[in-house]
Motif scaffolding. Structure first.
Motif, PDB file in Angstrom:
ATOM      1  N   ALA A 192       0.836  -1.199   0.000  1.00 36.43           N
ATOM      2  CA  ALA A 192       0.000   0.000   0.000  1.00 36.43           C
ATOM      3  C   ALA A 192       0.873   1.251   0.000  1.00 36.43           C
ATOM      4  N   PHE A 193       0.438   2.242  -0.754  1.00 36.04           N
ATOM      5  CA  PHE A 193       1.075   3.564  -0.815  1.00 36.04           C
ATOM      6  C   PHE A 193      -0.026   4.532  -0.402  1.00 36.04           C
ATOM      7  N   VAL A 194      -0.062   4.860   0.883  1.00 30.81           N
ATOM      8  CA  VAL A 194      -1.171   5.616   1.467  1.00 30.81           C
ATOM      9  C   VAL A 194      -0.845   7.105   1.435  1.00 30.81           C
ATOM     10  N   VAL A 195      -1.683   7.879   0.744  1.00 27.41           N
ATOM     11  CA  VAL A 195      -1.466   9.323   0.644  1.00 27.41           C
ATOM     12  C   VAL A 195      -2.572  10.029   1.422  1.00 27.41           C
ATOM     13  N   LEU A 196      -2.184  10.684   2.528  1.00 29.18           N
ATOM     14  CA  LEU A 196      -3.147  11.378   3.381  1.00 29.18           C
ATOM     15  C   LEU A 196      -3.400  12.791   2.875  1.00 29.18           C
ATOM     16  N   ASP A 197      -4.373  13.451   3.471  1.00 27.67           N
ATOM     17  CA  ASP A 197      -4.838  14.734   2.927  1.00 27.67           C
ATOM     18  C   ASP A 197      -3.853  15.880   3.083  1.00 27.67           C
ATOM     19  N   ASP A 198      -2.827  15.709   3.935  1.00 29.73           N
ATOM     20  CA  ASP A 198      -1.851  16.787   4.129  1.00 29.73           C
ATOM     21  C   ASP A 198      -0.509  16.483   3.481  1.00 29.73           C
ATOM     22  N   ALA A 199      -0.454  15.481   2.611  1.00 29.45           N
ATOM     23  CA  ALA A 199       0.813  15.057   2.019  1.00 29.45           C
ATOM     24  C   ALA A 199       1.363  16.094   1.049  1.00 29.45           C
ATOM     25  N   ASP A 200       2.683  16.114   0.924  1.00 29.18           N
ATOM     26  CA  ASP A 200       3.358  16.888  -0.107  1.00 29.18           C
ATOM     27  C   ASP A 200       3.195  16.097  -1.407  1.00 29.18           C
ATOM     28  N   LEU A 201       2.300  16.539  -2.275  1.00 37.36           N
ATOM     29  CA  LEU A 201       1.970  15.750  -3.455  1.00 37.36           C
ATOM     30  C   LEU A 201       3.124  15.655  -4.446  1.00 37.36           C
ATOM     31  N   GLU A 202       3.902  16.700  -4.558  1.00 37.38           N
ATOM     32  CA  GLU A 202       5.047  16.643  -5.477  1.00 37.38           C
ATOM     33  C   GLU A 202       6.019  15.543  -5.045  1.00 37.38           C
ATOM     34  N   LEU A 203       6.310  15.492  -3.746  1.00 33.51           N
ATOM     35  CA  LEU A 203       7.191  14.460  -3.209  1.00 33.51           C
ATOM     36  C   LEU A 203       6.580  13.077  -3.381  1.00 33.51           C
ATOM     37  N   ALA A 204       5.301  12.956  -3.063  1.00 31.70           N
ATOM     38  CA  ALA A 204       4.630  11.657  -3.115  1.00 31.70           C
ATOM     39  C   ALA A 204       4.533  11.134  -4.542  1.00 31.70           C
ATOM     40  N   VAL A 205       4.215  11.994  -5.481  1.00 33.80           N
ATOM     41  CA  VAL A 205       4.081  11.565  -6.875  1.00 33.80           C
ATOM     42  C   VAL A 205       5.425  11.093  -7.422  1.00 33.80           C
ATOM     43  N   ALA A 206       6.484  11.826  -7.149  1.00 33.75           N
ATOM     44  CA  ALA A 206       7.807  11.419  -7.629  1.00 33.75           C
ATOM     45  C   ALA A 206       8.180  10.047  -7.077  1.00 33.75           C
ATOM     46  N   ALA A 207       7.875   9.843  -5.798  1.00 37.21           N
ATOM     47  CA  ALA A 207       8.170   8.550  -5.181  1.00 37.21           C
ATOM     48  C   ALA A 207       7.280   7.456  -5.753  1.00 37.21           C
ATOM     49  N   ALA A 208       6.028   7.782  -6.038  1.00 39.18           N
ATOM     50  CA  ALA A 208       5.095   6.798  -6.574  1.00 39.18           C
ATOM     51  C   ALA A 208       5.564   6.276  -7.933  1.00 39.18           C
ATOM     52  N   VAL A 209       6.007   7.180  -8.789  1.00 44.87           N
ATOM     53  CA  VAL A 209       6.470   6.770 -10.117  1.00 44.87           C
ATOM     54  C   VAL A 209       7.700   5.878 -10.000  1.00 44.87           C
TER      55      VAL A 209
END
Length: 455
Positions: free
Chosen positions: A235-252
């Motif tokens: 699971a890659f859980v993204v909460l409502d306060d996450a840094d989306l730029e950081l999370a997206v780069a890591a997700a890819v």
């Protein structure tokens, strides 16, 4: 004599034909391992450490040859293969440096004049290893195992025999005595017979749940210790306060490196609804930048899958998920005119009953699952038979830690992709297996943990 052929997954050309070993050849290697064990175990930790450092140097000296073989046999990107070789060399050095601390006797205060726990090697460990990290997966058990004083026999995946032979050559070039490590080119039926041999004291497997059931059942019947590192649907859980730029780069990176063929890759992207649309938009845009092509070309950022049959099975999972209501946002089909390529794929609106929700997607396919809040995110993250790893993305480290502790898995990371690291124990829960590799836990798995009590 029976044989099998390996195929380059990028161009479909034959790489090598390998003959299965005869019973006599298998017996020779078992006998050599049995003979080598007492002498190897009698060496000091410093002496074994010197051999491991030479092995690390040998990996670096032959990195181009090893990389070329990895890429030809299972399609790994050139830069990813070189990084794997360096990681393997570093792990050898890590255990050479730290085994003495991990294996020193542990005093236990009792009423005795002296009582302590000591660690002793058990003999020959059989390893059944996968193709997706053909050097690192072996070193992950071999480096601690050799420092522990054990010897080993490797049955590698049938599509990476060249990698197996290069490992054997590297061990020999480091001066490690004959019989301490060797390779068995055998099929599953032969492997089952080897495991039953009295000279095999334990077995470690990294592979599928099906393979794990078979090997663990065989080991259990023989009352032999085993470590199982099986599949994952992290699971890659993204909460409502996450840094989306950081999370997206890591997700890819987590989903599409190694063509998505990683047990601890993020596979289920569980998004709190308030940020889901924004995350998905950025995720799709960033994933489009992945370029499929020749894995030896440094411009390529999406490798082929390791085999065409694996690609075809993945496509069936995608099609079934779509038929049950998933939405294809990107990809969703094999790469045209390729032997084993599959397009970088993102499926949205994934839910229960779909393969993308319940099964492991071992390839470049991301499953997006939308949830209303943190509590539902945790429930969905744990709604799987697997339990290898998981990650949580949030601006609040304390909140991330709280969620991480609720995830039913062997490794939970906050604001970082899940990774294996020689300093940290690695392994899963539930149907992702049992036992641990790496760190002190890994070196202790295949040792006799002996109590000594002197009244």
């Amino acid at each position: 004599m029976a044989s099998y052929k390996t195929i380059n997954p990028f161009n479909g050309q034959a790489v090598r034909t390998v003959e299965l070993m005869s019973s006599a050849a298998i017996e020779q290697r078992l006998a050599a391992a049995e003979s080598a064990f007492p002498q190897w175990a009698a060496l000091s930790l410093a002496q074994r450490g010197d051999y491991l450092r030479k092995l690390a140097a040998g990996f670096r000296a032959r990195k181009d040859d090893i990389q070329a073989t990895m890429t030809a046999e299972m399609g790994k990107l050139r830069r990813e293969a070189l990084a794997e070789i360096e990681k393997s060399a570093a792990a050898c050095e890590y255990y050479a440096d730290h085994a003495a601390d991990y294996l020193k006797p542990q005093p236990i205060p009792t009423e005795a004049q002296n009582s302590y726990v000591t660690y002793q090697p058990i003999g020959c460990v059989m390893a059944v290893m996968p193709w997706n990290f053909p050097i690192w997966q072996v070193i992950r058990f071999l480096a601690p195992g050799l420092m522990a004083g054990n010897v080993a026999l490797l049955k590698h995946a049938s599509n990476v025999p060249g990698c197996a032979d290069l490992l054997r050559e590297a061990v020999a070039a480091a001066g490690i005595p004959e019989g301490v490590f060797d390779v068995l080119h055998i099929d599953n039926e032969q492997a089952a017979e080897v495991l039953r041999d009295r000279r095999i004291k334990a077995v470690t497997l990294t592979g599928s749940e099906r393979a794990g059931r078979s090997i663990a059942s065989n080991a259990g019947d023989q009352l032999k210790k085993c470590v199982m590192e099986l599949g994952g649907s992290d699971a890659f859980v993204v909460l409502d306060d996450a840094d989306l730029e950081l999370a997206v780069a890591a997700a890819v990176k987590s989903r599409f490196d190694n063509a998505g063929q990683t047990c601890i890759a993020a596979k289920r992207f569980i998004l709190v609804e308030s940020i889901a649309d924004a995350f998905v938009q950025q995720f799709v845009a960033a994933t489009k930048a992945r370029v499929y092509g020749d894995p030896n070309d440094d411009a390529t950022s999406l490798a082929p899958m390791a085999r065409a049959d694996l690609r075809d099975e993945l496509h069936k999972q995608v099609l079934e998920s779509v038929n049950k209501g998933a939405t294809v946002l990107l990809g969703g089909e094999p790469v045209a005119d390729s032997h084993a390529g599959y397009a970088a794929t993102i499926l949205d609106n994934v839910g229960p009953g779909m393969p993308a929700y319940a099964q492991e997607l071992f390839g470049p396919v991301a499953a997006v699952i939308r949830v209303k809040d943190e509590a539902e995110a945790v429930r969905v993250a744990n709604d799987t038979s697997f339990g290898l790893g998981g990650s949580v993305w949030t601006a609040d480290a304390a909140r991330g830690e709280k969620v991480a502790l609720q995830l039913e898995c062997g490794a939970a990371f906050v604001n970082s992709v899940v990774k294996s690291d020689a300093r940290l124990p690695f392994g899963g829960s539930k149907r992702s297996g049992f036992g641990r590799e790496l760190a002190d836990h890994g070196i202790h798995e295949f040792m006799n943990i002996k109590t000594v009590y002197i009244a």
